[in-house]
Design an enzyme around this catalytic site. Sequence first.
Site, PDB file in Angstrom:
ATOM      1  N   SER A  25       0.856  -1.179   0.000  1.00 59.99           N
ATOM      2  CA  SER A  25       0.000   0.000   0.000  1.00 59.99           C
ATOM      3  C   SER A  25       0.892   1.228   0.000  1.00 59.99           C
ATOM      4  O   SER A  25       2.122   1.128   0.026  1.00 59.99           O
ATOM      5  CB  SER A  25      -0.910   0.008   1.227  1.00 59.99           C
ATOM      6  OG  SER A  25      -0.135   0.121   2.415  1.00 59.99           O
ATOM      7  N   LYS A  26       0.280   2.407   0.002  1.00 64.99           N
ATOM      8  CA  LYS A  26       1.069   3.638  -0.031  1.00 64.99           C
ATOM      9  C   LYS A  26       2.002   3.759   1.159  1.00 64.99           C
ATOM     10  O   LYS A  26       3.099   4.301   1.056  1.00 64.99           O
ATOM     11  CB  LYS A  26       0.137   4.853  -0.094  1.00 64.99           C
ATOM     12  CG  LYS A  26      -0.506   5.046  -1.444  1.00 64.99           C
ATOM     13  CD  LYS A  26      -1.302   6.336  -1.500  1.00 64.99           C
ATOM     14  CE  LYS A  26      -1.906   6.541  -2.886  1.00 64.99           C
ATOM     15  NZ  LYS A  26      -2.681   7.789  -2.969  1.00 64.99           N
TER      16      LYS A  26
END
Length: 462
Positions: A240-241
Amino acid sequence: MTVITRFAPSPTGFLHIGGARTALFNWLYARHHGGTFRLRIEDTDRVRSTEAAIEAILDGLRWLGLDWDDETVFQFARAGRHAEVANAMLAAGKAYYCYCTPEELEQMREAARAAGKPVRYDGRWRDRDPKEAPAGVKPVIRLKAPTIGETVVHDEVQGEVRVGNEQLDDMVLLRGDGTPTYMLSVVVDDHDMSITHVIRGDDHLTNTFRQKQIYQAMGWDCPSFAHIPLIHGADGAKLSKRHGALGVDAYRELGYLPAALRNYLLRLGWSHGDDEIISTEQAVKWFDLGNVGRSASRFDYAKLDNLNGHYIREADDRELAVDAAARLGVAGDEAATERLVKGMAGLKARAKTLKELAENAAFYVAERPLPMTDKAKALLTPEAVALLQELMPNFTALPDWQAAQIEDAVRQFIENKGVKLGQVAQPLRAALTGSATSPGLFEVIEVLGRKESLERLNDCCQ
């Protein structure tokens, strides 16, 4: 056989790190085998596809050095060809019209859920006469998929993978409005582009069984498939980010070199013995699918930083200086750039990213009076400033402004004064750099030059 690979991103956002690795693997495989690497933009989602995203993908690939062959193919422009193939299957009895209403499909889904069964189309229009079609319903075209036996994929990474055909349903090829589905478009494009090897993330593996059935229905040769395990975060969770799932443009802005990012992405899921630092030339020579692992790889910023630091140390000083000048807002200032070039040897030995390199180099091109960190201010006590005032004539009298001569002058001064080196060197560094840390002090003084050094000292000694 000439190897032909492709990278086929959807322009609904940036070129993310997983997509960049997929592009790299396809590029390397094609280059290793002396083949062709093609680019296709899958822009059929007209709501989410944007010109800005397309440009970001193209720019990201160029920055990474992943050049593609031939013209870029845009999937949406080929919708007519996709529909032509669906109608050809229809005419050959390999597909059929389905007149199910949205309400019927929803009832079908609810019944499957209630029975605890997978949600699949039940084939009710598979053998019905279109004359029985209800009025006002625009039919879709569905593939008449095999209902017995298995669909088998001989994957070059995952090995032999199979699924019972009873687990698959008759997928939609052409929607009621005449637009093709993703499954059909991908197969037709890969066939027409003569793709021999489809290398992509293993989240597409389930799609492959369905896509293979389209190849078989059309009597087309199937490409070889290789499904690469996905990239996870350092904690093993889906990337994910917060793990680093940023766009390639963000890594560029953060100060990673394309060669370092290529090297790092190469090692996320592929190996060559114990080699960690692998040049692009070596990668092209060594890369093949046999060394792609089957388990998910983990994104680790610390490893990327260390690798990037290596490539920075190997990089050309002038190229680094030009980048730093741009980041510091002095692009085009020849004097500032030359000063950065001279100081680069000491700067790049300490930096992990170009952003960090520029931040560390800022003092070389800062305007006077220098901004001071709190630690630097603390070093410039009245006693320290008095010592610097006494030292300045020694600098003024130097015939040559070289690091060795500057160091000799400082050491002679502290010997005459009977003080320790740190009592002079630390405030001297603070006065000249605005910081308590820097590359080698005497190298810094040489790079700054006589005029700038004396003016900065004078600013602190007034």
